[in-house]
Motif scaffolding. Sequence first.
Motif, PDB file in Angstrom:
ATOM      1  N   SER A 146       0.855  -1.186   0.000  1.00 44.04           N
ATOM      2  CA  SER A 146       0.000   0.000   0.000  1.00 44.04           C
ATOM      3  C   SER A 146       0.890   1.235   0.000  1.00 44.04           C
ATOM      4  CB  SER A 146      -0.892   0.007   1.244  1.00 44.04           C
ATOM      5  OG  SER A 146      -0.095   0.248   2.384  1.00 44.04           O
ATOM      6  N   ALA A 147       0.294   2.361  -0.395  1.00 44.75           N
ATOM      7  CA  ALA A 147       1.071   3.596  -0.457  1.00 44.75           C
ATOM      8  C   ALA A 147       1.680   3.975   0.900  1.00 44.75           C
ATOM      9  CB  ALA A 147       0.202   4.725  -0.996  1.00 44.75           C
ATOM     10  N   PRO A 148       0.898   3.884   2.006  1.00 45.17           N
ATOM     11  CA  PRO A 148       1.497   4.250   3.290  1.00 45.17           C
ATOM     12  C   PRO A 148       2.735   3.413   3.619  1.00 45.17           C
ATOM     13  CG  PRO A 148      -0.877   4.113   3.508  1.00 45.17           C
ATOM     14  CD  PRO A 148      -0.542   3.620   2.126  1.00 45.17           C
ATOM     15  N   MET A 149       2.686   2.111   3.305  1.00 46.29           N
ATOM     16  CA  MET A 149       3.838   1.280   3.643  1.00 46.29           C
ATOM     17  C   MET A 149       5.060   1.678   2.806  1.00 46.29           C
ATOM     18  SD  MET A 149       4.363  -2.824   3.884  1.00 46.29           S
ATOM     19  CE  MET A 149       3.485  -3.057   5.409  1.00 46.29           C
ATOM     20  N   LEU A 150       4.830   2.018   1.554  1.00 44.70           N
ATOM     21  CA  LEU A 150       5.948   2.448   0.715  1.00 44.70           C
ATOM     22  C   LEU A 150       6.555   3.745   1.266  1.00 44.70           C
ATOM     23  CD1 LEU A 150       7.595   1.952  -1.858  1.00 44.70           C
ATOM     24  CD2 LEU A 150       5.949   3.351  -3.099  1.00 44.70           C
ATOM     25  N   VAL A 151       5.674   4.661   1.681  1.00 43.91           N
ATOM     26  CA  VAL A 151       6.143   5.933   2.238  1.00 43.91           C
ATOM     27  C   VAL A 151       6.954   5.681   3.514  1.00 43.91           C
ATOM     28  CG1 VAL A 151       5.367   8.044   3.379  1.00 43.91           C
ATOM     29  CG2 VAL A 151       4.358   7.370   1.195  1.00 43.91           C
ATOM     30  N   VAL A 152       6.461   4.791   4.361  1.00 46.07           N
ATOM     31  CA  VAL A 152       7.188   4.465   5.592  1.00 46.07           C
ATOM     32  C   VAL A 152       8.543   3.845   5.246  1.00 46.07           C
ATOM     33  CG1 VAL A 152       7.202   2.959   7.616  1.00 46.07           C
ATOM     34  CG2 VAL A 152       5.142   4.246   7.041  1.00 46.07           C
ATOM     35  N   ALA A 153       8.554   2.959   4.245  1.00 45.15           N
ATOM     36  CA  ALA A 153       9.819   2.330   3.845  1.00 45.15           C
ATOM     37  C   ALA A 153      10.827   3.390   3.398  1.00 45.15           C
ATOM     38  CB  ALA A 153       9.585   1.322   2.715  1.00 45.15           C
ATOM     39  N   TYR A 154      10.387   4.322   2.562  1.00 48.18           N
ATOM     40  CA  TYR A 154      11.278   5.413   2.133  1.00 48.18           C
ATOM     41  C   TYR A 154      11.771   6.207   3.347  1.00 48.18           C
ATOM     42  CZ  TYR A 154       9.757   5.125  -2.825  1.00 48.18           C
ATOM     43  OH  TYR A 154       9.507   4.745  -4.101  1.00 48.18           O
ATOM     44  N   ALA A 155      10.816   6.541   4.242  1.00 47.02           N
ATOM     45  CA  ALA A 155      11.178   7.364   5.407  1.00 47.02           C
ATOM     46  C   ALA A 155      12.220   6.647   6.252  1.00 47.02           C
ATOM     47  CB  ALA A 155       9.940   7.701   6.235  1.00 47.02           C
ATOM     48  N   ILE A 156      12.056   5.332   6.404  1.00 44.98           N
ATOM     49  CA  ILE A 156      13.035   4.562   7.176  1.00 44.98           C
ATOM     50  C   ILE A 156      14.391   4.570   6.450  1.00 44.98           C
ATOM     51  CG2 ILE A 156      13.680   2.237   7.922  1.00 44.98           C
ATOM     52  CD1 ILE A 156      10.771   1.690   8.537  1.00 44.98           C
ATOM     53  N   MET A 157      14.352   4.253   5.158  1.00 41.68           N
ATOM     54  CA  MET A 157      15.595   4.145   4.392  1.00 41.68           C
ATOM     55  C   MET A 157      16.407   5.426   4.428  1.00 41.68           C
ATOM     56  SD  MET A 157      14.242   2.304   0.971  1.00 41.68           S
ATOM     57  CE  MET A 157      15.800   2.052   0.175  1.00 41.68           C
ATOM     58  N   PHE A 158      15.715   6.559   4.313  1.00 36.26           N
ATOM     59  CA  PHE A 158      16.430   7.821   4.150  1.00 36.26           C
ATOM     60  C   PHE A 158      16.392   8.690   5.400  1.00 36.26           C
ATOM     61  CE2 PHE A 158      14.896   6.684  -0.220  1.00 36.26           C
ATOM     62  CZ  PHE A 158      16.125   6.195  -0.641  1.00 36.26           C
ATOM     63  N   PHE A 159      15.917   8.123   6.519  1.00 39.39           N
ATOM     64  CA  PHE A 159      15.883   8.883   7.765  1.00 39.39           C
ATOM     65  C   PHE A 159      17.236   9.500   8.121  1.00 39.39           C
ATOM     66  CE2 PHE A 159      16.650   9.127  12.289  1.00 39.39           C
ATOM     67  CZ  PHE A 159      15.580   9.881  12.728  1.00 39.39           C
TER      68      PHE A 159
ATOM     69  N   LEU B 195      14.491   2.260  -6.381  1.00 42.53           N
ATOM     70  CA  LEU B 195      13.920   1.222  -7.236  1.00 42.53           C
ATOM     71  C   LEU B 195      13.659  -0.106  -6.518  1.00 42.53           C
ATOM     72  CD1 LEU B 195      13.037   0.207 -10.046  1.00 42.53           C
ATOM     73  CD2 LEU B 195      15.405  -0.399 -10.467  1.00 42.53           C
ATOM     74  N   THR B 196      14.659  -0.623  -5.809  1.00 39.26           N
ATOM     75  CA  THR B 196      14.550  -2.014  -5.338  1.00 39.26           C
ATOM     76  C   THR B 196      13.425  -2.216  -4.326  1.00 39.26           C
ATOM     77  OG1 THR B 196      16.346  -1.560  -3.785  1.00 39.26           O
ATOM     78  CG2 THR B 196      16.916  -2.696  -5.804  1.00 39.26           C
ATOM     79  N   ALA B 197      13.293  -1.303  -3.369  1.00 40.29           N
ATOM     80  CA  ALA B 197      12.196  -1.440  -2.402  1.00 40.29           C
ATOM     81  C   ALA B 197      10.866  -1.111  -3.066  1.00 40.29           C
ATOM     82  CB  ALA B 197      12.418  -0.528  -1.203  1.00 40.29           C
ATOM     83  N   THR B 198      10.898  -0.166  -3.999  1.00 37.89           N
ATOM     84  CA  THR B 198       9.666   0.241  -4.679  1.00 37.89           C
ATOM     85  C   THR B 198       9.050  -0.933  -5.436  1.00 37.89           C
ATOM     86  OG1 THR B 198      10.753   2.355  -5.003  1.00 37.89           O
ATOM     87  CG2 THR B 198       8.672   2.028  -6.145  1.00 37.89           C
ATOM     88  N   LEU B 199       9.898  -1.718  -6.109  1.00 36.53           N
ATOM     89  CA  LEU B 199       9.376  -2.850  -6.885  1.00 36.53           C
ATOM     90  C   LEU B 199       8.596  -3.810  -5.996  1.00 36.53           C
ATOM     91  CD1 LEU B 199      12.327  -3.705  -9.314  1.00 36.53           C
ATOM     92  CD2 LEU B 199      10.050  -2.924  -9.944  1.00 36.53           C
ATOM     93  N   ILE B 200       9.015  -3.937  -4.735  1.00 37.35           N
ATOM     94  CA  ILE B 200       8.349  -4.885  -3.847  1.00 37.35           C
ATOM     95  C   ILE B 200       7.116  -4.277  -3.179  1.00 37.35           C
ATOM     96  CG2 ILE B 200       8.648  -6.221  -1.708  1.00 37.35           C
ATOM     97  CD1 ILE B 200      11.504  -6.706  -2.529  1.00 37.35           C
ATOM     98  N   LEU B 201       7.186  -2.982  -2.825  1.00 38.27           N
ATOM     99  CA  LEU B 201       6.129  -2.415  -1.985  1.00 38.27           C
ATOM    100  C   LEU B 201       5.126  -1.521  -2.703  1.00 38.27           C
ATOM    101  CD1 LEU B 201       8.149  -1.553   1.249  1.00 38.27           C
ATOM    102  CD2 LEU B 201       6.658  -3.491   0.841  1.00 38.27           C
ATOM    103  N   VAL B 202       5.406  -1.102  -3.915  1.00 37.71           N
ATOM    104  CA  VAL B 202       4.501  -0.163  -4.599  1.00 37.71           C
ATOM    105  C   VAL B 202       3.122  -0.798  -4.761  1.00 37.71           C
ATOM    106  CG1 VAL B 202       4.922  -0.841  -6.999  1.00 37.71           C
ATOM    107  CG2 VAL B 202       4.518   1.558  -6.464  1.00 37.71           C
ATOM    108  N   PRO B 203       2.043  -0.011  -4.609  1.00 42.06           N
ATOM    109  CA  PRO B 203       0.713  -0.590  -4.806  1.00 42.06           C
ATOM    110  C   PRO B 203       0.595  -1.207  -6.199  1.00 42.06           C
ATOM    111  CG  PRO B 203       0.514   1.589  -3.841  1.00 42.06           C
ATOM    112  CD  PRO B 203       1.959   1.401  -4.185  1.00 42.06           C
ATOM    113  N   THR B 204      -0.055  -2.368  -6.270  1.00 43.95           N
ATOM    114  CA  THR B 204      -0.215  -3.046  -7.555  1.00 43.95           C
ATOM    115  C   THR B 204      -0.913  -2.129  -8.554  1.00 43.95           C
ATOM    116  OG1 THR B 204      -0.326  -5.170  -6.465  1.00 43.95           O
ATOM    117  CG2 THR B 204      -1.215  -5.062  -8.692  1.00 43.95           C
TER     118      THR B 204
END
Lengths: 539, 360
Positions: A406-419, A479-488
């Motif tokens: 879902s979009a929120p999870m992708l956003v959280v993943a980005y926030a974690i990665m680039f915190f 790219l790599t995390a996005t491919l897994i978490l981006v909303p279908t």
Amino acid sequence: MTAAVARDGALARPGTAGAPQGAHPGRSRSRRARPSGLLVLSILVAAVLLVPLAFLLVEAAGAGVGQVASLIDRQLTEQLLWNTIRLSVVVTALCAVIGTGAAWLTERTNLPGRRVWAVLLVVPLAIPDFVVSFGWASISTDVSGFRGAVLVMTLSVYPLVYLPVAASFRNADPTQEDVARGLGAGPIKTFFRITLGQAKVAILGGCLLVVMVLLAEYGAFNILGYQTFTTEIFTEFQQLFDIASACALSLVLVALSLIVLGADAAGRRRGRVSRASRTAQRAVPLHRLGLWTAPVLLLLAALVALALGVPVGSAVYWWAQGTNQPFQGTSLLSATGYTAAYSACAAALATAMALPVAILAVRCGGRVAHLIERSTYLVLAMPGLVIALSLSYFSNRYGNGIGYQSAPMLVVAYAIMFFPLALVGVRTSVAQAPAGLEDVARSLGQRRLAVFWRVTRPLVTPGLTAAFCLVFLSAVTELTATLILVPTGVQTLATQFWNYQQNLAYGQAAPFALLMIAIAAVPSYILGRFFDRQRATKP
Amino acid sequence: MPAGGTVSRIASTVTRRRLVKRGTAGLAVLLLAGGLAACGSASGASGSAGSITLYSGQHEQTTQELVTAFEQKTGVNVNVRYNDEDSFADEIIAEKSHPVADVFYTENSPVLEYLQNQGLLAPVNGSTLAKTPSAYNSPQGDWVGVSARVSVLIYNPSLISASQLPTSVLQLANPEYKGKLAFAAGETDFQPIVTSVARAYGDAKAATWLDGIKANAGSHIYPDNETIADEVNRGAVAFGVVNQYYWYRMKAELGASNVQSKIAYFAPHDPGYVVDVSGAGILKSSKNKADAQKFLAFVVSKQGQEIIAHSISYEYPLDDGVTTTAPETPFAELQPYPISIADLGDGSTAISLLRQAGLL
């Protein structure tokens, strides 16, 4: 810390100086003690950031000690270690020199077109590693292996040093240079002793980011054929379907980053910044380049041509070369919208998360605060793949699959990665904002939140902006995390570029690469303008 | 100085406030946009009646054409995700407790065989399997072959002549090709060749062969076939092992005048001459099996196969009655090494050999 606080301004904070450092938080309940709300917030942030580490430990435990040991005890490990370390050392040193030099030129000299340079120098950070590598690889086959990796990585990550150092030069106290000169020190001595000294924390922070990003880099090394721990982790995961082994190898990365963090902490301890109260600040006098103007301009132009010209040029070349296929205007528009929205949300979230941690670490100090702050850096050395897997793991295992893809999870993943990128920006500003002003406001009867909003916030705004922009730039190209978490069904610019590139549709991939660069240029421009306006208001 | 300082401070504070306000407003707009986007995508992904989720490791453009035609024909909505097929295999396993995908569409058979062996695929309808030659379907009937591609040599005539090219896959390891050969060890397309060599000559010989080609390729071991096609075409390396469609695809993309390279086949029935099958299967966990079966039936139907035949993927449709319009050697005239889908297996032999050689 105590000594530094005392040097920090005329108004030392008696509460902090007297409070037991690193004592149990509940105990230090004197009136000016560490605000417990801040501590709780910071602990929460750290807990979120340690989710990937928890995942690694659980999975590696699943593999068993014997399996982990046999994976690590291979001939390959030695080679991977050597590859990873020599690259980190060389690239970090180059980035430190280039980033600091460029920051000094744009912030402290009368370089012509400073505003333009300030933007151009940041944009390379926004170019996806896979685009940079393709650009170089298509120019010369010599760009591969170690030399290729050094060239490509230096050109794409030096802005990580440039940005915090520029912000630091911008806010540094110029009177110290004057004093040094007044005491008879030459310009060169003053530069090394005072100017660099003031920027030391920022330089170290930038270098730390560079090392961590190098540890986690995948795309560029994959294309350049340079093997590191991260490329091996991808192999374990993708070709061998072996998540446990991939996690075990990731733990080696974590160990490496712990060593780096330790070294950085040691360097930091000897590099506290002090400054006169901001109330006494006057405009920073710009050094005159004089005869050096032309050579310096040439050098910067060469840097920008290499870092920006090569990838942009090759993208334009593909666009011109490539096909006949109808131009997908709508998919371009929707991919741009999603990319911008996800990245902006992630940047806002990461910046908001970084604020309590930075204030706690700088203003209150103590062992707990530092442990919290340092632990958050670990996440930067983890490949995007690991972070995406950890979120999907916890969602599937404990969260009933909620939020997965879902979009929120992708956003959280980005926030974690680039915190950590956000933290460096915020921290630099908080460290340079004089605590004395807050104390004055407090003594005038303002509530703590009001003090934060009316005094602290405006002072740290340049840092917040820098933090937002840094995270935004990085998220745009992920790219790599996005491919897994981006909303279908959703494509971002990076995933759509990747789709076309996988099918040799370079002509159609190119506009997506160019748009990624264009979108990322916006925050770079804002950053440049922001600093410039501030300068313009000074006498 | 004090007076000037104060004035400047006020001025700078005012400017900063204005900037901050503007910044905050901008941020709010962005956040709103993000929120809306999130809501939009969430509602798009929710499973209304007649909707399936497709995990596709196949080329996006061709998949999209198939999906659009299927949606128009059946009214069933298809949500598509794209990624590497080997990443998808891991995701499908990780999602076991909360499955997402209904259909998995891949470029090569080993990943499907792997999931089938894990018991994660459901049987495909017999009528669907009957549309394509049984030799290219799952031996157990858990996935259906959709299209095929064949391994070839791509070479640059200015660096090596056709007569100097190897005719057997074993010759790739000959010392005369040192510095001339390129291959992509990590590419899923390469594993079937390794499996084929191991089956024809045994694991020991296959291992020696891998050491030989590793030494010959040196720095020309690339991450994927696209890179090989590019590098050979612009003369960075003399020749490489790829699937045939990469060359046709490149020719269509760059225009014939920009293509300096050519392709050549191995000798008939040589173990390097391998047909790879792209297939699709239904996840056992799917709650939309009826619609998923419809999708599989569609991709092997005349309409689906025609789409593949005329797509820019340049793969061979598996339906005998459908032929490609591209100037390719007709599928029926190919003379590949006779290795069965079962023998190609899940690729684990190839992976352990590649690993042993330090190529993975």
